[in-house]
Write an enzyme that holds these catalytic residues in place. Sequence first.
Site, PDB file in Angstrom:
ATOM      1  N   GLU A   1       0.917  -0.903  -0.111  1.00 20.07           N
ATOM      2  CA  GLU A   1      -0.187  -0.079   0.277  1.00 20.07           C
ATOM      3  C   GLU A   1       0.983   0.993   0.041  1.00 20.07           C
ATOM      4  O   GLU A   1       0.492   1.884   0.486  1.00 20.07           O
ATOM      5  CB  GLU A   1      -1.011   0.717   1.175  1.00 20.07           C
ATOM      6  CG  GLU A   1      -2.091  -1.204   1.649  1.00 20.07           C
ATOM      7  CD  GLU A   1      -2.726  -1.024   1.907  1.00 20.07           C
ATOM      8  OE1 GLU A   1      -3.352  -0.242   3.250  1.00 20.07           O
ATOM      9  OE2 GLU A   1      -4.324  -1.838   2.242  1.00 20.07           O
TER      10      GLU A   1
ATOM     11  N   GLU B   1      -5.076  -8.920   0.234  1.00 18.43           N
ATOM     12  CA  GLU B   1      -5.791  -8.431   2.172  1.00 18.43           C
ATOM     13  C   GLU B   1      -6.681  -8.048   1.472  1.00 18.43           C
ATOM     14  O   GLU B   1      -7.617  -7.737   0.425  1.00 18.43           O
ATOM     15  CB  GLU B   1      -5.457  -7.779   2.671  1.00 18.43           C
ATOM     16  CG  GLU B   1      -3.744  -7.044   3.152  1.00 18.43           C
ATOM     17  CD  GLU B   1      -2.963  -6.447   3.840  1.00 18.43           C
ATOM     18  OE1 GLU B   1      -4.128  -5.688   4.677  1.00 18.43           O
ATOM     19  OE2 GLU B   1      -2.058  -5.704   3.775  1.00 18.43           O
TER      20      GLU B   1
HETATM   21  C1  BG6 Z   1      -4.659  -2.531   5.399  1.00 18.80           C
HETATM   22  C2  BG6 Z   1      -2.939  -2.461   6.151  1.00 18.80           C
HETATM   23  O1  BG6 Z   1      -4.359  -1.178   5.548  1.00 18.80           O
HETATM   24  O2  BG6 Z   1      -5.150  -2.868   5.920  1.00 18.80           O
HETATM   25  C3  BG6 Z   1      -2.605  -3.247   6.512  1.00 18.80           C
HETATM   26  O3  BG6 Z   1      -2.047  -3.192   4.979  1.00 18.80           O
HETATM   27  C4  BG6 Z   1      -3.156  -3.316   7.898  1.00 18.80           C
HETATM   28  O4  BG6 Z   1      -1.584  -3.484   7.566  1.00 18.80           O
HETATM   29  C5  BG6 Z   1      -5.103  -3.313   7.437  1.00 18.80           C
HETATM   30  O5  BG6 Z   1      -3.668  -3.405   9.381  1.00 18.80           O
HETATM   31  C6  BG6 Z   1      -6.498  -3.418   8.466  1.00 18.80           C
HETATM   32  O6  BG6 Z   1      -6.744  -1.842   8.515  1.00 18.80           O
HETATM   33  P1  BG6 Z   1      -6.573  -1.103   9.925  1.00 18.80           P
HETATM   34  O7  BG6 Z   1      -5.799   0.671  10.052  1.00 18.80           O
HETATM   35  O8  BG6 Z   1      -8.697  -0.934  10.432  1.00 18.80           O
HETATM   36  O9  BG6 Z   1      -5.812  -2.019  10.698  1.00 18.80           O
END
Ligand code: BG6
Length: 468
Positions: free
Chosen positions: A166, A369
């Site tokens: 990201e 993800e």
């Molecule tokens: C993604 C990232 O943006 O989302 C992770 O690669 C992150 O590092 C995940 O933990 C979930 O987002 P958040 O802000 O709820 O942790």
Amino acid sequence: MAQYELPQNFFFGAAMSGPQTEGGWNTGGKLENLWDTWSNEDISSFYNRVGSYVGNDFMHHYKEDLALLKDLGLDSYRTSIQWSRLIDQDGNINPEGAAWYHELFRASREAGLEVFVNLYHFDMPTYLFRRGGWQNREVCEAYANYAAKAFEEFGQEIRYWFTFNEPIVEPEQRYWHGVWYPRHHNFQEACEVQYNISIAHALAVSRYRELYRAGKIREDARIGMICNFSPSYTKDDPSEADLEALRMNDGLTNRWWLDLVTRGELPADVIDTLTKDLGIVLPARAYDADVLKGGVVDWIGCNYYQPSRVQAPSKTHDEWGNPLFAEPYIWPERVMNESRGWEIYPKGIYDFGMKCKNEYPELEWFVSENGIGIEREYLNKDPETQQVMDDYRIDFVRDHLTWVARAIADGARCVGYHYWGLIDNWSWANAFKNRYGFVEVDLMENYERRPKKSAAWLKQVAETHVVA
Ligand code: BG6
């Protein structure tokens, strides 16, 4: 209920990152990164004052965690090497840091798991930030040096490499929207950082190709980049100004990276708007077009959580004097994950697949993800068994996998799926506020792991490839 089948060679796994899981923030020669520094300087910025120090204690639980992954029918996982653990202040390998990653990769092989290695997950070493961080071109060179050292050290062990996770997030969160340390509200700086990260990516891929040609990297290896491609939408009946908002939103967050990794270029229309219309000065050098050409990758990962819905802004600048390209558009039919404040729109992953098919037809990708973070998840525990009953997570993943299966049936070149955060992990300033895992981590009981209800469902899908 309709059943969808994913191809038999489609891979299933999970994603995590070094800084969010490992712990051991100052052991084994690890240097401080920006998360450690922010935790040390201002712990109250973190939910429940839980800083970067312990992650989910992975360094003490990794054998158990790898066994859990395997037991749930997964074949692969992603983590990241921490720059601040692998490399010392002089740019050389820290032997203790290297030993940890060798041991992790050895244990993963023994468990029958393929490791996807990412080199950067928002974790700038603090001493390099003090020298200007991503605003300084020398830090891009230092990153390429770190990447090359990692390729050489682990080149025979690791098959799948990624330069960044990201890359849009640091320019936005640290420099433009003032959310993360150093909390600036400066669009000029954000553009410099976004540009330099693109250069750093291209330099690292070039070093990878050189080492590959020299036989230092295993033959079946591939390199990619992982981005949070949030498909951009506007109103059903858009004005010209709405479409312009869409162009810049999609251009800065999606096309910027897609053009870089497929063509080795940055989108000309976006660069023109930035430099000619808005007077942004990019830290470009004369030969950068050649440098960027090196940024073409073998495949990409798409992190998908939410769509991006925009409309024309009601003013041209925000209160800090930064240009406003777009304002959020609230879709009347939207469904929200209220804990995170993110819209749930499973069809977005299908739309991304079709965008790739139509605009970047050669590009192979996977869902790198996808997941749902829920606040106060302990309230959903079964009173007798104490298991988290997370039916909403099953629904979320099922709906997204269904759209993945439909995209593949319609010609998308999507080859696998990694869920974000198989095991609850530390989430930056939100710490452990929103839980993402199929497996709970009990912070009060020595970070003990306990499968949630959804874990059994996941195992069945991963083993059968049938989404039901
Ligand atoms: C993604 C990232 O943006 O989302 C992770 O690669 C992150 O590092 C995940 O933990 C979930 O987002 P958040 O802000 O709820 O942790």
